[in-house]
Scaffold this active site. Structure first.
Site, PDB file in Angstrom:
ATOM      1  N   HIS A 124       0.811  -1.224   0.000  1.00 15.92           N
ATOM      2  CA  HIS A 124       0.000   0.000   0.000  1.00 15.92           C
ATOM      3  C   HIS A 124       0.844   1.275   0.000  1.00 15.92           C
ATOM      4  O   HIS A 124       0.330   2.357  -0.272  1.00 15.92           O
ATOM      5  CB  HIS A 124      -0.990  -0.007   1.176  1.00 15.92           C
ATOM      6  CG  HIS A 124      -0.382   0.283   2.512  1.00 15.92           C
ATOM      7  ND1 HIS A 124      -0.086  -0.701   3.430  1.00 15.92           N
ATOM      8  CD2 HIS A 124      -0.019   1.441   3.115  1.00 15.92           C
ATOM      9  CE1 HIS A 124       0.400  -0.160   4.523  1.00 15.92           C
ATOM     10  NE2 HIS A 124       0.461   1.143   4.355  1.00 15.92           N
ATOM     11  N   ASP A 154       0.077  -7.613   1.478  1.00  8.41           N
ATOM     12  CA  ASP A 154       0.449  -6.202   1.609  1.00  8.41           C
ATOM     13  C   ASP A 154       1.966  -6.041   1.665  1.00  8.41           C
ATOM     14  O   ASP A 154       2.510  -5.355   2.524  1.00  8.41           O
ATOM     15  CB  ASP A 154      -0.191  -5.569   2.841  1.00  8.41           C
ATOM     16  CG  ASP A 154      -0.087  -4.040   2.802  1.00  8.41           C
ATOM     17  OD1 ASP A 154       0.116  -3.486   1.712  1.00  8.41           O
ATOM     18  OD2 ASP A 154      -0.184  -3.416   3.877  1.00  8.41           O
ATOM     19  N   ASN A 230       5.239   4.929   9.012  1.00 10.77           N
ATOM     20  CA  ASN A 230       6.004   3.795   9.528  1.00 10.77           C
ATOM     21  C   ASN A 230       5.777   2.527   8.711  1.00 10.77           C
ATOM     22  O   ASN A 230       6.550   1.567   8.814  1.00 10.77           O
ATOM     23  CB  ASN A 230       5.629   3.491  10.983  1.00 10.77           C
ATOM     24  CG  ASN A 230       6.357   4.367  11.978  1.00 10.77           C
ATOM     25  OD1 ASN A 230       5.813   5.343  12.453  1.00 10.77           O
ATOM     26  ND2 ASN A 230       7.596   4.015  12.284  1.00 10.77           N
ATOM     27  N   SER A 231       4.706   2.525   7.911  1.00 12.59           N
ATOM     28  CA  SER A 231       4.369   1.329   7.135  1.00 12.59           C
ATOM     29  C   SER A 231       5.542   0.896   6.268  1.00 12.59           C
ATOM     30  O   SER A 231       6.128   1.703   5.551  1.00 12.59           O
ATOM     31  CB  SER A 231       3.162   1.612   6.242  1.00 12.59           C
ATOM     32  OG  SER A 231       2.008   1.814   7.009  1.00 12.59           O
ATOM     33  N   GLY A 290     -10.542 -19.055 -10.934  1.00 15.48           N
ATOM     34  CA  GLY A 290     -11.101 -18.518 -12.164  1.00 15.48           C
ATOM     35  C   GLY A 290     -12.579 -18.220 -12.131  1.00 15.48           C
ATOM     36  O   GLY A 290     -13.318 -18.601 -13.055  1.00 15.48           O
TER      37      GLY A 290
END
Length: 384
Positions: A124, A154, A230-231, A290
């Site tokens: 992100h 993430d 801080n991510s 799918g």
């Protein structure tokens, strides 16, 4: 009138008492004299100590010195801080009814994980970024490229062509225990580079609902302060090893209650597995079924009078996909992936991600009120 015998007896008693008193006084005096004489002789044999003059040696002023206070925490920070970077991404502006918007700048943190210049951060942080730069701990700025990313974990891997000043050593997140001291390093708000905060591991194995149909699972919970920016930065143990990648903080509950000290990090063992595959393939392979689908929850099931409370309703099946080859059809409702029932704590995607591309699993579903099962050989994709 007293008789002469009594007088004579009294005089005799007085004489004896007098003689006894004089004898005692003489003996006591002689003992004191002998003791004093012996002490004088003992003192005479001791060499006198020279008198020290307080003015002969001037008093020296005490100069305050610099004492280096090395602790386990400072040593751990020194070991990894040079490998921590600030990540700055540029997202291109969009065209709107009122004209184009300006470019947007986003920022986060990252950490070098190899001598080849690979950097681990959050997806992100760099998602949709057209250009990415990193800022080293000494302020030097370098351009970086996005090697690949995984939405569901993430995580993203960046690379710079310059030689990194250092790279972090990775620990083992499988052996972490609540109460263990940890250190978070990053760049909160994008301005305060290499900020250090300290806390403990509050819990392990946490899961957070992303609100997008899947949970981020097996997270490390910590009370070390994690703020915006801080991510992507490292969560470090006292040995100076990275044991997690800081990813998010929860500040309130669904009820509106305010919370503090609820930070979460991705275990480094998970991050390492994802990063290794991204550096080789450019993406992290996920199992692929799918289908297009809509999640079913009890409220929706009651509203639409569906035969199950939990599951996924298939809205479309991609041609040639594993689902199509197995015979799944639109309007089928999948209730189990393998042995895992889809429910409140086991989403469809998380249940699917327990398996690897190429595995053959059973898929249980409901078609026109009848429960059925098919065998599906999963394909490979960067995302479902």
């Amino acid at each position: 009138m007293l008789s002469w015998k009594r007088v004579l007896y009294a005089a005799f008693v007085i004489l004896v008492a007098g003689v006894s008193a004089l004898s005692g006084a003489f003996a006591g005096g002689w003992a004191v004299y002998a003791a004093l004489r012996g002490q004088s002789q003992a003192l005479a044999t001791i060499t006198p100590t020279p008198t020290v003059s307080m003015q002969s040696t001037p008093v020296q002023a005490i100069e305050p010195g610099t004492t280096e206070m090395e602790t386990t925490i400072t040593q751990a920070v020194e070991k990894v801080s040079a490998a921590v970077v600030t990540v700055v991404g540029t997202i291109a502006g969009q065209m709107t009814l009122f004209g184009p918007t300006g470019d947007q700048t986003v920022s986060g943190s990252g950490v070098f994980i190899s001598a080849e210049g690979y950097i681990l951060t959050n997806n992100h942080v760099v998602e949709n970024a057209q250009e990415v730069n990193i800022i080293l701990s000494d302020g030097t700025q370098q351009q970086a490229t996005i090697v690949g990313a995984d939405l569901y974990a993430d995580l993203a891997v960046l690379k710079t062509n310059s030689t990194p000043p250092a790279f972090a050593e990775m620990g083992n997140s499988d052996i972490l225990r609540p109460g263990e001291s940890v250190i978070a390093i990053g760049s909160p708000l994008g301005d305060f580079m290499n900020t250090v905060t300290v806390g403990v591991i509050s819990a392990t194995g946490r899961a957070i609902d992303t609100g997008q149909g899947y949970l981020i699972e097996d997270l490390i919970q910590t009370d070390a302060a994690i703020n915006q920016g801080n991510s992507g930065g490292p969560l470090v143990n006292l040995a100076g090893e990275v044991i997690g990648i800081n990813t998010l903080v929860v500040r309130s509950s669904n009820s509106g209650a305010i919370a503090e000290g609820l930070g979460f990090a991705i275990p480094i063992n998970t991050a390492k597995a994802v990063a290794e595959q991204i550096t080789i393939k450019g993406y992290f392979a996920r199992p692929y079924l799918g289908i297009r689908y809509q999640s079913i929850i009890p409220k929706a099931a009651r509203w639409y009078n569906l035969p199950v409370e939990w599951g996924v309703y298939i809205t479309d099946v991609y041609a040639g996909s594993p689902a199509a080859q197995a015979g799944l059809l639109p309007h089928d409702i999948i209730t189990h992936i393998g042995e895992t029932a889809i429910d409140e704590t086991h989403s469809y995607l998380n249940s699917l991600f327990k398996y690897q591309p190429g595995e053959t699993i059973g898929v249980t579903f409901v078609r026109e009120g009848e429960q059925m099962q098919v065998e599906v050989t999963l394909g490979e994709s960067m995302g479902e």
